[in-house]
Design an enzyme around this catalytic site. Sequence first.
Site, short mmCIF file in Angstrom:
data_model
loop_
_atom_site.label_atom_id
_atom_site.label_comp_id
_atom_site.label_asym_id
_atom_site.label_seq_id
_atom_site.Cartn_x
_atom_site.Cartn_y
_atom_site.Cartn_z
N LYS A 1 -25.89 27.96 -2.14
CA LYS A 1 -27.04 28.58 -2.81
C LYS A 1 -27.15 30.04 -2.39
CE LYS A 1 -32.16 28.40 -2.92
NZ LYS A 1 -33.38 27.66 -2.54
N ASP B 1 -36.14 34.94 -2.71
CA ASP B 1 -36.88 33.92 -3.44
C ASP B 1 -38.38 34.14 -3.24
OD1 ASP B 1 -37.99 31.68 -4.61
OD2 ASP B 1 -37.29 30.28 -3.03
N LYS C 1 -44.94 32.47 -4.16
CA LYS C 1 -45.19 32.00 -2.79
C LYS C 1 -46.32 32.80 -2.17
CE LYS C 1 -40.43 30.58 -1.65
NZ LYS C 1 -40.70 29.16 -1.38
N ASP D 1 -32.68 33.04 1.85
CA ASP D 1 -32.43 31.96 0.90
C ASP D 1 -30.98 31.99 0.36
OD1 ASP D 1 -33.53 29.65 -0.13
OD2 ASP D 1 -34.36 30.61 -1.93
N ASP E 1 -40.72 27.78 -8.40
CA ASP E 1 -40.25 27.98 -7.02
C ASP E 1 -39.19 26.94 -6.63
OD1 ASP E 1 -40.04 29.13 -4.56
OD2 ASP E 1 -41.94 28.35 -3.77
N ARG F 1 -32.23 24.35 -7.07
CA ARG F 1 -31.57 23.27 -7.79
C ARG F 1 -31.18 23.70 -9.20
NH1 ARG F 1 -36.84 19.62 -6.83
NH2 ARG F 1 -36.92 21.03 -5.06
#
Length: 506
Positions: free
Chosen positions: A268, A273, A280, A291, A350, A354
């Site tokens: 990833k 992020d 966030k 991230d 968020d 995936r």
Amino acid sequence: MDFSIKAPDKAPSLNAEKTGCLALGVFENQKLPQLTKALDRAGDIAAALRSGDISGKAGSTLLLRQPKGFAAERLLLVGLGKDDAIADKDFSQAASAIASAFATLGAKDAIVALPLSDVKGRELGWALRQCVAAVHDKSYRSDAMKSKKDAAAEGVRKIALAVTPDAATSARAALAQAQAIARGVTLARDLGNLPGNVCTPTYLAATARKLAKSHRLGVEVLDRKQIEALKMGSFLSVAKGSDEPPKFIVLKYQGGPAREAPTVLVGKGLTFDAGGISLKPGAGMDEMKFDMCGAAAVLGTMQAVAELKLPQNVIGIIPSCENLPSGRANKPGDVVTSMAGQTIEILNTDAEGRLLLCDALTYAERFKPAVAIDIATLTGACVTALGHHNSGLFTRHDDAHDALADELLAAGKASGDTAWRMPIEDAYQEQLKSNFADIANIGGPPAGSITAACFLERFTKKYTWAHLDIAGTAWKSGAAKGATGRPVPMLTEFLIRRSAKKPKRK
Ligand code: BES
Ligand code: MN
Ligand code: ZN
């Protein structure tokens, strides 16, 4: 740092070695390891223990200058704990105490002569790695962005590790592995620690290209247009919220026959992020520059594998972009179509990792992987479940996957970079039902790290696959804030073991 193996014919010849510092072990209760005892002809070491100047407790140290009976300028005595079956924790502590002492010593070179083969349940190679890793760790600096650099690592620059002649060959191999792993960890830490405005997807791609050039890897970097052509609608939906161009990076290491199925590593690569429209909270948001630590681990591992010239094929895949709120960003409720054709309802922008990984895992199918492993700072829920000690390991539960999980767990134990296995079961898949698409991208608060793994599972039906959630292990917060380089040691050890298991070809 320059490491080497020293294998003197007779241990006592270490008395005559000219070196800036000779590091020797001592035990509690005034006991000496055999090697130290044999060298302590003048009895000064035993006397130092008797005097109480060093306790022998794991990690305790005492420096003796111009020791009698030694050509070395200094002796560094280091405590190994209770008795001659050394506990691995005690040995690690001793290794890091030596590394600390070496870092500030006036000496430029040193010899370490510890009972490397006497650690309970561990092999010589493990002990050797502890020493190398500790020295690398102590000299690590994260000052790439500081105008005034931190004080350069001084002290000992050349370290010889003493072993018995019969262990010399295996020690040399272990040293090469230890150094490759340490350098892979350093690369992963450096990348992780760089800020998001420097370490962009473009920067990761440039790093991959550099690695390819220096280590003769194949490399491909796909830009937005090419990613569009592959119909990675899920990945692109995250990328479109940022002005920073996304990159899809593929690195190929061929150490085995061309037709042999490769191990595929998917990392990833969110270089920042912010959460997107599901923004966030502000506190600690800077840490979301980490991230991309999955991507960094793939690059660090590929470097180590190439350095070691492992006899197998490994492919690294890194989908990389930023997750930001903007007028073009994903919105909760949006439905996107993945490369696999499955539609995804984005209930929370968020849960973006995936959305990148599912397309990368579909892309991985073309390599017909022997196994594929994705590495991702995927969920805060994994941190809640396992804390900062173990990475989360997820696979399906059939024989092939149990075997893969066991291999990864064992590699984790052997390298001190551990994981803990978590379940993937149909019952959890229920939580990902969507009223409007094939699948939702979140499954609600319960078992958040498991539903994330279940999401990925749906895109990995065509091969044997494992998922590592490194959200709790890839970096440290607080005063020691910084990337750890995990799980480069576990992955490299996993690949080393796979290479060793292969039948030797003529
Ligand atoms: N990168 C984060 C995961 C993360 C959060 C790692 C905190 C380490 C510390 C990931 O993209 C994320 O935001 N996950 C969400 C998922 C949720 C919306 C289902 C999370 O864990 O909160
Ligand atoms: Mn997120
Ligand atoms: Zn994320």
